[in-house]
Design an enzyme around this catalytic site. Structure first.
Site: not given
Length: 542
Positions: A23, A100, A201, A243, A317-318
């Protein structure tokens, strides 16, 4: 043997989950300026490309995988100017930015869907998948991935729309050539902006046929992908990866055909589903069948060799953190993290490092469900409580397999909130950040971070990694993962103890004089006893 012509065959990709990386403005959410700030860190690591999880404009119902404008940046991450600066600054460091793209569905707040809901005659209506019906009588019993039915009633139209994921993620209708053209023009626009590649994706679901209950691998899937590639990717020198949870070897050969007709490579997940009870949900874990893991990875290595290309990964990330999943994140965190990296980076394919993997970041155990942010976790929690599961059992499943394990903020240093933000982080930082962080790792020459740097250097220096044949050794051994890579007059042996026990492993005589390229214990060596999680790479002349 496949000729080495593509830059991405020797590349290593680093995945960033922007919300959790860095951030820059104190709002507690990672952003593009934060990524720019950390580019020198990525350059030091040695990676060639960064895959950014979605940063396009989105209501953030599914953390950006619900895009409302493919050609703008969500204000939470910054601006289009920030994105263009990131692409430029990364290029100065020989790093390409992969975008992505979520092309199976859009957000219900996308302009197309807002128009589509106005009437059946609206020119955008057929951009989505609709079925006539009556309220309460669903077109069929298909369920969505995130729970509940896959159909949502729109009373003003007297129709249901199809959504494989959240109700706020209506599926796009790829049967409509106008939809495809819109998508191609958008991708070309990003290519003009300097995008170095794309991750697609759930791309194997674009050819869905809901009336036949077909979601992935629909009849027109590869027709659509070949057209997509021809109209876009083949016009540039890109890295592309689709993916595809439903990919098998034959489909992967199509996805990653060396002629470039589809993608550079594919993400398949067979190996990552081995610790799931057969026929049950991902939350229902079972012990990892280690022999099957070796056989599965070997199958993909040998059967794609020369006719396709592998993506190599343990994390994304999954998925939960690999050192907590199949390593030992307590007594042997460093050793097991290095061992898992050794196995993966010794194989043929393009390795993907997920943010924090190079530090050995671990799963997190929050006390309360309200500390978790993921829509999938929260839906599962409610559904399983309603079915009578004990809360403790549900939480243990979340600790093991929840997606938020991968989404806790990046651990940069031992200051407040791990140096991720000066504000309040959108999700709590893993409490172990004081011990596990990038600043400490960079100062320690024996850290996991520097081990990854060395693995990346080895891949770039030695063509055996990208081009060599693969032979699995000790196929039925319950403890040792060993294989040989072979190219011309050189051979590379990779040996790893996958357990926390000492294991006897006598190296063949011809390897005892080989050169140890990398070893995950400080003292190195080629002892006949492999220590817990001990691993090494040895090279020799044939």
């Amino acid at each position: 043997m496949r000729e080495q012509k593509k830059w991405w065959q020797n590349a290593v990709v680093y995945q960033i989950y922007p919300r959790s990386f860095q951030d820059s403005n104190g709002d507690g959410i990672g952003d593009l300026q934060g990524i720019i700030k950390r580019l020198d860190y990525l350059e030091e690591l040695g990676i060639d490309a960064v895959w950014l999880s979605p940063v396009c404009r989105s209501p953030q119902d599914d953390n950006g995988y619900d895009i409302s404008d493919y050609q703008d940046i969500d204000p939470v991450f910054g601006s289009l100017d920030d994105m263009e600066k990131l692409i430029r600054e990364a290029r100065k460091r020989n790093i390409r930015i992969m975008i992505d793209l979520v092309l199976n569905h859009s957000s219900d707040e996308h302009r197309w869907f807002q128009e589509a809901k106005k009437s059946k005659d609206n020119p955008y209506h057929d951009y989505y998948v609709w079925r006539d019906g009556e309220e309460g009588v669903l077109p069929n019993d298909m369920g969505s991935v995130f729970g509940g039915p896959a159909w949502e009633w729109v009373p003003e139209l007297g129709q249901y729309y199809f959504h494989q994921f959240s109700v706020k993620q209506p599926d796009l209708n790829w049967e409509n050539p106008k939809v495809r053209r819109e998508i191609y023009d958008m991708i070309l626009w990003w290519m003009d902006k300097g995008a170095g590649g794309f991750r697609l994706d759930v791309i194997d679901q674009i050819a869905k046929e809901p009336d036949r209950k077909i979601t992935n691998n629909g009849p027109r899937l590869h027709e659509f992908i070949r057209e997509l590639s021809r109209e876009t990717f083949q016009k540039g020198d890109l890295i592309t990866v689709g993916e595809a949870w439903g990919a098998d070897i034959d489909r992967a050969k199509l996805y990653s055909n060396p002629d470039g007709s589809e993608f550079s490579m594919v993400f398949q997940f067979e190996h990552m589903m081995l610790d799931q009870e057969p026929g049950k949900e991902k939350w229902d874990s079972c012990p990892l069948p280690f022999v099957k893991l070796k056989q599965n990875l070997a199958k993909w290595q040998t059967e794609l060799h020369g006719c396709g290309w592998n993506s190599l990964f343990w994390n994304n990330h999954d998925l939960p953190r690999i050192v907590s999943r199949w390593g030992n994140d307590k007594e042997y965190r460093t050793e097991s993290a290095k061992m898992l990296a050794t196995i993966l980076h010794g194989m043929q394919g393009t390795p993907y490092i997920y943010q924090g993997e190079e530090l050995g970041m671990t799963n997190v155990r929050f006390d309360h469900i309200d500390q978790y942010q993921d829509i999938e976790i929260r839906n599962m929690y409610r559904e399983r409580l309603a079915k009578g599961y004990e809360e403790k059992e549900i939480m243990e499943s979340i600790y093991a397999k929840g997606r938020d394990n991968a989404r806790t903020p990046m651990q940069w240093d031992d200051t407040a909130h791990a140096g991720f933000t000066t504000g309040t982080p959108w999700m709590q930082v893993n409490p172990n950040y004081r011990e596990i962080n990038a600043e400490a790792a960079r100062k320690d020459p024996d850290s996991i971070f520097h081990y990854y740097r060395k693995l990346i250097c080895l891949r770039k220096e030695n063509p055996i990694f990208a081009e060599g044949d693969f032979i699995l050794l000790l196929e039925e051994d319950e403890n040792i993962f060993a294989y040989v890579r072979s190219l011309a007059d050189r051979e590379l042996l990779v040996v790893a103890n996958f357990t926390e026990q000492e294991i006897i492993c006598t190296l063949p005589e011809e390897w005892k004089d080989g050169e140890v390229l990398i070893h995950n214990y400080k003292d190195g060596g080629k002892s006949e006893v492999l220590r817990p999680y001990e691993s090494m790479m040895i090279e020799r002349e044939k």
